[in-house]
Design an enzyme around this catalytic site. Sequence first.
Site, mmCIF file in Angstrom:
data_model
loop_
_atom_site.group_PDB
_atom_site.id
_atom_site.type_symbol
_atom_site.label_atom_id
_atom_site.label_comp_id
_atom_site.label_asym_id
_atom_site.label_seq_id
_atom_site.Cartn_x
_atom_site.Cartn_y
_atom_site.Cartn_z
ATOM 1 C CG ASP A 1 7.834 -27.007 15.632
ATOM 2 O OD1 ASP A 1 7.354 -28.029 16.277
ATOM 3 O OD2 ASP A 1 7.937 -25.925 15.859
ATOM 4 C CG HIS B 1 4.340 -25.912 23.761
ATOM 5 N ND1 HIS B 1 3.224 -26.025 23.324
ATOM 6 C CD2 HIS B 1 5.267 -26.235 23.244
ATOM 7 C CE1 HIS B 1 3.627 -26.247 21.750
ATOM 8 N NE2 HIS B 1 4.868 -26.435 21.958
ATOM 9 C CG HIS C 1 0.095 -25.491 16.136
ATOM 10 N ND1 HIS C 1 -0.266 -24.153 16.880
ATOM 11 C CD2 HIS C 1 1.056 -25.930 16.425
ATOM 12 C CE1 HIS C 1 0.711 -24.640 17.741
ATOM 13 N NE2 HIS C 1 1.317 -25.424 17.730
ATOM 14 C CG ASP D 1 8.756 -24.970 21.143
ATOM 15 O OD1 ASP D 1 9.479 -24.813 20.276
ATOM 16 O OD2 ASP D 1 7.673 -25.629 21.256
ATOM 17 C CG HIS E 1 9.102 -29.795 21.933
ATOM 18 N ND1 HIS E 1 8.122 -30.451 22.229
ATOM 19 C CD2 HIS E 1 8.620 -28.588 21.311
ATOM 20 C CE1 HIS E 1 6.982 -29.876 21.778
ATOM 21 N NE2 HIS E 1 7.257 -28.764 21.315
ATOM 22 C CD GLU F 1 4.270 -28.811 18.470
ATOM 23 O OE1 GLU F 1 4.663 -27.856 19.182
ATOM 24 O OE2 GLU F 1 3.195 -28.312 17.833
HETATM 25 FE FE1 FEO Z 1 6.368 -26.913 20.237
HETATM 26 FE FE2 FEO Z 1 8.631 -25.704 18.218
HETATM 27 O O1 FEO Z 1 7.254 -26.905 18.711
#
Ligand code: FEO
Length: 398
Positions: A82, A144, A24, A163, A78, A80
């Site tokens: 990934d 994050h 990203h 992360d 998390h 996100e």
């Molecule tokens: Fe915040 Fe590895 O994704």
Amino acid sequence: MKAVKISEHVWWVGAIDWALKEFHGYTTHRGTTYNAFLIMADKVTLIDTVKAPFKNEMYARIASVIDPNKIDYIISNHAEMDHSGALPEVIRDLNPEKVFASVAGVKALQDHFRIGDQLTPVKTGDTISLGNLNVSFVETKMLHWPDSMFTYLAEDKVLFSQDGFGMHLATNQIFADENDWNVMETEMKRYYANILLPYAPQALKLLEIFPSLNLDIALIAPDHGPIWRGDLLLKPLELYGKWAAQAPAKQALVIYDTMWHSTEKLAFEIADGIRSTGVTVKVMNLDGHSRSDVAAEMLDIGALVVGSPTINNGLFPRTADVLTYLKGLRPKNLIGAAFGSFGWSGEAVAQINEYLKAMNVELVSDGLKIKYIPAEAELAQAWDFGKQIGEKLLEKVQ
Ligand code: FEO
């Protein structure tokens, strides 16, 4: 593909993305790993999943230890993609009894994937029994994402830090001490700067409360890159403390783009003027350095000097790109200045100033604008401009 045992009850079952070049907007020259971990407890538990296209690699690694269908619990540290991209299919394939996430994590997973039946919220201080083992949770809001949390396995002394303390580094060497330190320090710094820099206050807060959590830790297992242990165990905390403090350093960065080398000439003179004061200076031509390279430099500097020619009443596109990116990352405690060559309108310097002001950079002057090609007098002016920046930084740092 096989799992790798990392402690008495825990196996690494993640995936290695050797080819990843961009995450990203962040250039990832060395690829990455998506770490997932299998806890072989009475309740077999998977910590995080992987990016969706890597689901079968994760399944193969899990299958080298146990039939994936025997997974009882999933913990999502998390949301996100990934780490959660494979989750909807994993839930469909394996039908786990429960999927644990923070309260914000449950909401984020529902909002992403419209899933919900197995989702169970947990919060800081909660402990869940896996039968013979126990895991507890520490919410790390905005490190994050709002949903981010750490999971701690007391019996094996493993902190799963999502992360946090990670890096984008594709490697077969699962532990930090098996990898080249210089490469790891570079990549962890790039990761911190490109992902965590805006959240320095949260990082400092976490580091402050960390001792009071009384976690006896032997391994820190992030979701990207190597696992920390032994002599290197506390190294990431030490580096995060330094980076999050963002103390201004006696170092300047001059970044520029150039059309016919006039702005470049100014950049070199300014750098030389800065150097004359005893301040260390680095020059980066944005044609050749990515926004992520520039971001990593923010952790080392006290002065940011930005140059761009004016084109079509505005900034060069690469300068605008880098400044937009840096503005989002919110580096702190910087002084700065703008410069550039122009032909007839010359808006670029004022536009750079606006970006710098939005980043709370303390401007040393209104900037340096030179018409067309700088001659001797203008080059001398640029040198003096650099000297002024160096002297201002010394006032601030000493
Ligand atoms: Fe915040 Fe590895 O994704």
